[in-house]
Design an enzyme around this catalytic site. Structure first.
Site, PDB file in Angstrom:
ATOM      1  CE  LYS A  52     -25.223   9.079 -33.885  1.00 39.58           C
ATOM      2  NZ  LYS A  52     -24.611   8.679 -32.625  1.00 39.58           N
ATOM      3  CD  GLN A  96     -25.290   7.690 -29.112  1.00 39.78           C
ATOM      4  OE1 GLN A  96     -25.455   7.444 -30.307  1.00 39.78           O
ATOM      5  NE2 GLN A  96     -24.783   8.836 -28.677  1.00 39.78           N
ATOM      6  CG  ASP A 119     -18.443   6.456 -33.668  1.00 41.51           C
ATOM      7  OD1 ASP A 119     -18.664   7.475 -34.345  1.00 41.51           O
ATOM      8  OD2 ASP A 119     -19.149   6.106 -32.707  1.00 41.51           O
TER       9      ASP A 119
END
Ligand code: NAD
Length: 285
Positions: A52, A96, A119
């Protein structure tokens, strides 16, 4: 017949190139920023986070990484999120997953400001998706729609069958397809005669997590098949939820694993981070 391959790797590169062009045209004063929080030493998560960061840097997104030890308390993670919520350089915050056992994942995700929730996991953004209002949508479902659009697969009026009803893939992709005027069936482990349901699909999306579960007899000739699954076989091979070779004899178009949906997920994270900067500017006006 042999299905057209939907090349997620190539399409993701096109999406990233578009993002890079847009960021560089904006000039140095308006740089989108993403912060990633990783708790613990899970090797797969470390690889994802590294990727990422690399992708962010390649398109011109400013990236920060917070690596916290495995035994970090829930309060400490929450304090970190709260501090990033206030940081004007940061437009997207990604925690995460999975988080270690001592941490309540829902509580952490709901602490992320809905305005930085790239997200799309905060309940306010989930609600906005249901209501079809602008907000953040989780990256894998967005990536699936981008794959369909860039491959010129018509969604409006299509019979779409989604297999799997998870909060991060199945449910949101079903809603996105519905908002694009598909007729959507959201199926799952308790669906009766799943094969017959799948055979009705013009667009079949497999998000189950079971290797090669979707077999040729479950696919309508000419259908578009999107394989979200990532499964490691005992011999080390990586396969999707679709039995690729036999299904490709009958499908019209399909995504491979790897190189299908996977690369799109990160591309959409970058896209959401840029989008977040644009939302911030709009609110500022
Ligand atoms: P999940 O375990 O949360 O959900 C799986 C869903 O499949 C459940 O809703 C369940 O009802 C359904 N299911 C299970 N067994 C079934 C059966 N026999 N028949 C019909 N439905 C059944 O999984 P998830 O998080 O949605 O992930 C699904 C797969 O996609 C996994 O392999 C995961 O690794 C992969 N994934 C890939 C990406 C990517 O970027 N490519 C992103 C997220 C998830």
């Amino acid at each position: 017949m042999s299905a057209t391959r939907i090349d997620g790797k190539q399409i993701a590169k096109e999406v990233r190139d578009d993002i890079q062009r847009e960021i560089s045209a904006r000039g140095a004063k308006d740089v989108p920023g993403l912060a990633v929080i990783l708790v613990g030493e899970d090797p797969a998560s470390q690889v994802y986070v590294r990727n990422k960061r690399k992708m962010c840097e390649a398109v011109g997104i400013y990236a920060e990484e917070y690596q916290l030890p495995e035994n970090t308390s829930e309060d400490k993670v929450i304090k970190q999120v709260e501090s990033l919520n206030q940081d004007p350089k940061i437009h997207g915050i990604l925690v995460q997953l999975p988080l270690p056992k001592q941490i309540n994942t829902r509580r952490v995700l709901d602490t992320v400001s809905p305005d930085k929730d790239v997200d799309g996991f905060h309940y306010m953004n989930v609600g906005k998706l249901v209501a079809n209002r602008p907000g953040f949508v989780s990256c894998t479902p967005l990536g699936i729609i981008a794959l369909l659009d860039r491959s010129k697969i018509k969604i409006e009026g299509a019979n779409a069958v989604v297999v799997g009803r998870s909060d991060i893939v199945g449910k949101p992709v079903a809603l996105l397809l519905l908002h694009r005027h598909a007729t959507v069936t959201l199926s799952h482990s308790r669906t009766r005669d799943l094969a017959a349901v799948c055979r009705e699909a013009d667009i079949l999306i497999a998000a189950i997590g079971k290797p090669q579960f979707i077999t040729k007899d479950m696919v309508k000739p000419g259908a578009t098949v999107i394989d979200v699954g990532i499964n490691r076989l005992p011999d080390g091979r990586l396969v999707g939820d679709v039995d690729f070779d036999p299904v490709s004899e009958i499908a019209g178009a399909m995504t491979p694993v790897p190189g299908g949906v996977g690369p799109m997920t990160i591309a959409m994270l970058l896209s959401n981070t840029l989008q977040s900067l644009k939302f911030t500017e709009k609110r500022g006006r």
